[in-house]
Design a protein around this motif. Structure first.
Motif, PDB file in Angstrom:
ATOM      1  N   HIS A 142       0.601  -1.509   0.437  1.00  0.00           N
ATOM      2  CA  HIS A 142       0.354   0.305   0.237  1.00  0.00           C
ATOM      3  C   HIS A 142       1.177   1.577  -0.302  1.00  0.00           C
ATOM      4  N   VAL A 143       1.070   2.101  -0.782  1.00  0.00           N
ATOM      5  CA  VAL A 143       1.307   3.175  -1.355  1.00  0.00           C
ATOM      6  C   VAL A 143       1.256   4.010  -1.497  1.00  0.00           C
ATOM      7  N   PHE A 144       2.157   5.618  -1.004  1.00  0.00           N
ATOM      8  CA  PHE A 144       1.935   6.671  -1.244  1.00  0.00           C
ATOM      9  C   PHE A 144       1.747   6.971  -2.167  1.00  0.00           C
ATOM     10  N   ASP A 145       3.267   6.618  -3.342  1.00  0.00           N
ATOM     11  CA  ASP A 145       3.249   7.194  -4.675  1.00  0.00           C
ATOM     12  C   ASP A 145       3.547   6.498  -5.688  1.00  0.00           C
ATOM     13  N   VAL A 146       2.845   5.650  -6.462  1.00  0.00           N
ATOM     14  CA  VAL A 146       2.403   4.440  -7.203  1.00  0.00           C
ATOM     15  C   VAL A 146       4.177   4.794  -8.363  1.00  0.00           C
ATOM     16  N   ALA A 147       3.695   5.437  -8.993  1.00  0.00           N
ATOM     17  CA  ALA A 147       5.218   5.760 -10.088  1.00  0.00           C
ATOM     18  C   ALA A 147       6.712   5.608  -9.130  1.00  0.00           C
ATOM     19  N   ALA A 148       6.614   5.967  -8.278  1.00  0.00           N
ATOM     20  CA  ALA A 148       7.439   6.201  -7.659  1.00  0.00           C
ATOM     21  C   ALA A 148       8.124   4.987  -6.379  1.00  0.00           C
ATOM     22  N   ALA A 149       7.219   4.187  -5.963  1.00  0.00           N
ATOM     23  CA  ALA A 149       7.086   3.237  -4.982  1.00  0.00           C
ATOM     24  C   ALA A 149       7.627   1.490  -6.526  1.00  0.00           C
ATOM     25  N   GLU A 150       6.896   1.857  -7.413  1.00  0.00           N
ATOM     26  CA  GLU A 150       7.454   1.692  -8.447  1.00  0.00           C
ATOM     27  C   GLU A 150       8.580   0.957  -8.863  1.00  0.00           C
ATOM     28  N   THR A 151       9.192   2.168  -9.124  1.00  0.00           N
ATOM     29  CA  THR A 151      10.511   2.253  -9.709  1.00  0.00           C
ATOM     30  C   THR A 151      11.546   1.752  -7.866  1.00  0.00           C
ATOM     31  N   TYR A 152      11.696   1.913  -7.019  1.00  0.00           N
ATOM     32  CA  TYR A 152      12.106   1.155  -5.662  1.00  0.00           C
ATOM     33  C   TYR A 152      12.189  -0.083  -5.612  1.00  0.00           C
ATOM     34  N   LEU A 153      10.397  -0.366  -6.233  1.00  0.00           N
ATOM     35  CA  LEU A 153      10.879  -1.957  -6.050  1.00  0.00           C
ATOM     36  C   LEU A 153      11.200  -2.838  -6.785  1.00  0.00           C
ATOM     37  N   LYS A 154      11.034  -2.108  -8.056  1.00  0.00           N
ATOM     38  CA  LYS A 154      12.189  -2.778  -9.271  1.00  0.00           C
ATOM     39  C   LYS A 154      13.256  -2.806  -9.044  1.00  0.00           C
ATOM     40  N   ASP A 155      13.822  -1.277  -7.855  1.00  0.00           N
ATOM     41  CA  ASP A 155      15.118  -1.584  -7.889  1.00  0.00           C
ATOM     42  C   ASP A 155      15.361  -2.590  -7.538  1.00  0.00           C
ATOM     43  N   LEU A 156      14.531  -2.935  -5.669  1.00  0.00           N
ATOM     44  CA  LEU A 156      14.575  -3.951  -5.333  1.00  0.00           C
ATOM     45  C   LEU A 156      15.084  -5.550  -5.786  1.00  0.00           C
ATOM     46  N   VAL A 157      14.243  -5.974  -6.684  1.00  0.00           N
ATOM     47  CA  VAL A 157      14.492  -7.198  -7.172  1.00  0.00           C
ATOM     48  C   VAL A 157      15.490  -6.846  -8.215  1.00  0.00           C
ATOM     49  N   PHE A 158      15.390  -6.001  -8.625  1.00  0.00           N
ATOM     50  CA  PHE A 158      17.083  -5.770 -10.196  1.00  0.00           C
ATOM     51  C   PHE A 158      18.005  -6.168  -9.133  1.00  0.00           C
ATOM     52  N   SER A 159      18.378  -5.800  -8.153  1.00  0.00           N
ATOM     53  CA  SER A 159      20.192  -5.131  -7.303  1.00  0.00           C
ATOM     54  C   SER A 159      19.988  -7.165  -6.242  1.00  0.00           C
ATOM     55  N   HIS A 160      18.440  -7.390  -6.166  1.00  0.00           N
ATOM     56  CA  HIS A 160      18.509  -8.873  -5.418  1.00  0.00           C
ATOM     57  C   HIS A 160      18.777 -10.284  -6.548  1.00  0.00           C
ATOM     58  N   GLY A 161      17.685  -9.949  -7.577  1.00  0.00           N
ATOM     59  CA  GLY A 161      17.752 -10.794  -8.725  1.00  0.00           C
ATOM     60  C   GLY A 161      19.152 -11.164  -9.787  1.00  0.00           C
ATOM     61  N   ASN A 162      20.114 -10.267  -9.792  1.00  0.00           N
ATOM     62  CA  ASN A 162      21.486 -10.291 -10.346  1.00  0.00           C
ATOM     63  C   ASN A 162      20.488 -10.259 -12.314  1.00  0.00           C
ATOM     64  N   LEU A 163      19.403  -9.965 -12.236  1.00  0.00           N
ATOM     65  CA  LEU A 163      18.721  -9.928 -13.518  1.00  0.00           C
ATOM     66  C   LEU A 163      19.476  -8.443 -13.965  1.00  0.00           C
ATOM     67  N   SER A 164      19.339  -9.071 -15.997  1.00  0.00           N
ATOM     68  CA  SER A 164      19.271  -7.398 -16.792  1.00  0.00           C
ATOM     69  C   SER A 164      17.894  -7.156 -16.214  1.00  0.00           C
ATOM     70  N   SER A 165      18.304  -5.799 -16.871  1.00  0.00           N
ATOM     71  CA  SER A 165      16.794  -4.902 -17.161  1.00  0.00           C
ATOM     72  C   SER A 165      15.930  -5.541 -17.979  1.00  0.00           C
ATOM     73  N   GLU A 166      16.150  -6.169 -18.791  1.00  0.00           N
ATOM     74  CA  GLU A 166      15.717  -6.765 -19.981  1.00  0.00           C
ATOM     75  C   GLU A 166      15.048  -8.130 -19.812  1.00  0.00           C
ATOM     76  N   GLU A 167      15.610  -8.311 -18.809  1.00  0.00           N
ATOM     77  CA  GLU A 167      15.395 -10.500 -18.279  1.00  0.00           C
ATOM     78  C   GLU A 167      14.008  -9.708 -17.185  1.00  0.00           C
ATOM     79  N   MET A 168      14.250  -8.443 -16.361  1.00  0.00           N
ATOM     80  CA  MET A 168      13.267  -8.051 -15.389  1.00  0.00           C
ATOM     81  C   MET A 168      12.365  -7.823 -16.050  1.00  0.00           C
TER      82      MET A 168
END
Lengths: 420, 271
Positions: A58-84
């Motif tokens: 449950h977020v205050f700012d959708v766009a910002a939260a999305e970006t942060y969550l994506k970043d989190l997944v990105f850094s955790h999974g060692n994924l390429s951005s294309e894969e993600m």
């Protein structure tokens, strides 16, 4: 304030990617801490199973939260951005609600209707609560999800029939023997499927499983793994007289169980029922035995076709489940919309109450002439007048909010009552 | 009073049947549990009606075909209720309750008439003989029913159609067990019933055995059931063959019960 869901599942992401993510997310609390630190996130739930990794927030700012969550997944999974980009899905509000309902009801599972997922969602929710990461919104949402899952389970037959070969075998055995307690099973050969079926049988109360194999050592290994007995392959004929269920999966080119063997065994066992499951290709058991009295023979195709039928049945039931989910999403969305006017209603009541308080204070000088009972009566009178006056506007506001038209009314009330 | 209670029993039998069938359709055990209690009340009402009838008419309530049907219906539901407690297979109720209801309705057609009772039926051996043989027949009816269910379930499993209808039926082992218990108990009661009958025959006809068509037909059924028990216990027959034989034997028993009176001249012409 919005609800978003970011995640990937077995449909969108191949196993390797899910693996990377779930291994790195293994330390649940650490991940959670990171999610909680994202300042745009108000409440969060983190669900990780072998088939999915999802964050519901449950977020205050959708766009910002999305970006942060994506970043989190990105850094955790060692994924390429294309894969993600390819694997990740993001749902907002109603579609996020629908998604979590479908997940909890096992409609989004790899084996649709499997019951474990609900437990996993419940665990994830419990962890969230322990981490104090949930509030009004997710508490309500998850309780809705559990209720939806229960409705789906009881109102549809989605998880009724077995949809794996080994559980189908167990279901058939129960049709023949009632319960399996006190029954013995014989496993011939060392196939993985045979081992799985044996495990299922043991799980359902079979007393003893006996293993046999042309290579005795392999039978011994399986017997050790599953706490069973072994019998020499040469004594197969004799072994048939003491067992009720036979699972055969050898690589033998011809039949290893023929009519003569079974006929002799049936005489020794006084025609007690015998259930033979032949999962070998080429077949191990003479198909003519399918016609023998008191013998029930299923081969791998027979089992598979039962599984297919059951699966078709589940797909039909899933349609009913989707209708239930539609209803519940609509219901939740009404609750959500009502929630939007709640602060206004609270403010309104607060203002009114402070007015009452102030006026009561001012009237204190003459009220002190009244005795206790009379003073109480005055307070009751004032409160009930206020409640009567507020009742219609508050109900009207709630009704308008369910239709999504509350905003102008909220604005008017705020302006007229000077609520800001 | 007797007929009032009988009517109550009829309504309750009907309700329990609806309940049992509904429980199959909606797949809720709770509904079947309620149906069991309804069936139990029906059985209680039926029992009361039989006792009242016995007192009101002054003779045993098993002196003609309709009374006997009513008695069998009563016995079948009583025996089923015992099984229900013992085996917990409530699904059987959906098959038993319609049978009970049909017998009870047929019985109700002429039950109220109070026909003249032949003097020959006034002895005290009569109710003993009739109740033993009828309860035996009720057990055989249940054996036949479980035999039919066995054949259906066997056929479904054998032909790989073990879904849908098959899941409504009890397991093969359970059905075979019910069949076995019913036949053993039924055979015991039928044997005692025949002995009681022959004692009574000696009183009224002068000898124990008259080679009457009814007696011969009963003897044939008895021999088939004896054979069936022999095959099961000595030869080790199980399942399908026993089920088939128990159905055949019951058909002959049914013929003994109603057919003989239609096709033959018999001294045993009351039932």
């Amino acid at each position: 304030m919005d609800i978003i869901l970011v995640g990937m599942n077995h449909k969108t992401a191949p196993l390797e990617i899910r693996e990377k993510l779930s291994i790195s997310c293994d330390d649940d609390t650490a991940t959670f801490e990171k999610i909680k630190k994202i300042s745009y996130i108000n409440e969060a739930l983190y669900l990780s199973t072998c088939n999915r990794v999802e964050v519901l927030a449950h977020v205050f700012d959708v766009a910002a939260a999305e970006t942060y969550l994506k970043d989190l997944v990105f850094s955790h999974g060692n994924l390429s951005s294309e894969e993600m980009e390819r694997c990740l899905y993001i749902y907002r509000n109603d579609s996020a609600v629908r998604h979590i309902f479908r997940v909890a009801s096992s409609l989004d599972s790899m084996v649709m209707g499997e019951p474990q997922i609900l437990g996993q969602v419940k665990d994830a929710y419990r962890r969230s609560v322990e981490q104090e990461a949930t509030g009004v919104m997710l508490n309500k949402l998850l309780h809705y999800a559990f209720r939806v899952a229960k409705r789906v389970r009881t109102e549809t037959a989605i998880s009724n029939n077995a949809v794996s070969v080994s559980s189908t075998a167990v279901e058939l055995a129960k049709k023949i023997f009632g319960n399996l307690r006190g029954k013995n099973a014989l496993v011939i050969g060392a196939g993985e499927m045979a081992a799985l079926a044996a495990k299922h049988l043991i799980g359902n109360g079979v007393k003893k499983v006996i293993f046999t194999n042309r290579t005795y050592e392999r039978a011994l290994t399986m017997a050790n793994d599953l706490h069973g007995d072994t019998v020499s392959f040469d004594l197969l004929g004799e072994a048939l007289s003491d067992v009720d269920i036979i699972i055969s999966s050898t690589g033998a080119p011809g039949y290893i169980i023929d009519e003569k063997m079974v006929a002799a065994a049936l005489r020794r066992r006084k025609n007690r029922l015998l259930f033979i499951i032949d999962i070998a290709v080429p077949r191990d058991v003479d198909p003519a035995l399918g016609k023998t009295d008191n013998v029930y023979l299923y081969n791998i195709d027979n089992l598979q076709s039962v599984v297919d039928d059951n699966m078709k049945n589940r797909i039909n039931e899933a349609e009913k489940a989707e209708t239930i989910i539609d209803e519940e999403v609509a219901e939740f969305s009404r609750w959500l919309k009502r929630l939007q006017v709640v602060p206004t209603i609270v403010d309104l009541r607060g203002k009114v109450e402070s007015i009452i308080k102030g006026e009561m204070m001012r009237a204190g000088s003459w009220m002190k002439n009244l005795d206790e009972g009379e003073r109480e009566n005055v307070e009751i009178l004032v409160n009930s007048i206020i409640n009567k006056i507020l009742h219609d506007p508050v109900t009207g506001l709630k009704e308008e909010s369910e239709n999504g038209g509350a905003n102008p009314y909220v604005a008017v009330i705020k302006k007229l009552f000077k609520l800001d | 009073m007797g007929s009032l209670f009988f009517k109550i029993a009829l309504v309750l039998y009907f309700l329990s049947m609806l309940g049992y069938i509904t429980s199959l359709v909606v797949r809720r055990v709770q509904v079947a549990k309620v149906s069991t209690w309804v069936l139990f009340s029906a059985f209680a009402a039926h029992t009361t009606s039989i006792i009242f009838r016995w007192v009101e008419t002054g003779h045993s309530p098993v002196t003609n075909l309709f009374e006997s049907l009513s008695f069998i219906a009563w016995a079948v539901s009583g025996i089923y209720l015992i099984f229900q407690v013992k085996t917990k297979t409530r699904v059987l109720g959906a098959f038993v309750s319609p049978v009970v209801l049909v017998m009870a309705i047929t019985a109700s057609a002429r039950l109220v008439e109070d026909a003249e009772i032949p003097a020959i039926l006034m002895g005290s051996w009569v109710p003993i003989h009739v109740m033993l043989t009828l309860t035996g027949s009720a057990l055989f009816a249940l054996a036949c029913l479980s035999g039919i269910m066995y054949l259906v379930q066997d056929d479904l499993i054998r032909n790989k159609k073990a879904y849908g209808f098959s899941r409504l039926l009890p397991s093969l082992r359970e059905l075979d067990r019910i069949n076995n218990i019913c036949i053993v108990a039924g055979f015991f009661l039928l044997t005692l019933g025949i002995i009681a009958g022959s004692v009574w025959a000696r009183n009224v006809w002068g000898s124990h055995w008259q080679w009457d068509p009814k007696q011969v037909s009963t003897l044939i059924s008895w021999i088939i059931y004896a054979l069936l028990l022999h095959q099961r216990f000595a030869i080790g027959w199980k399942g399908r063959k026993v089920a088939v034989l128990s159905i055949v034997a019951f058909v002959i028993l049914l013929f003994t019960f109603v057919g003989v009176n239609i096709f033959f001249v018999t001294v045993h012409n009351f039932i």
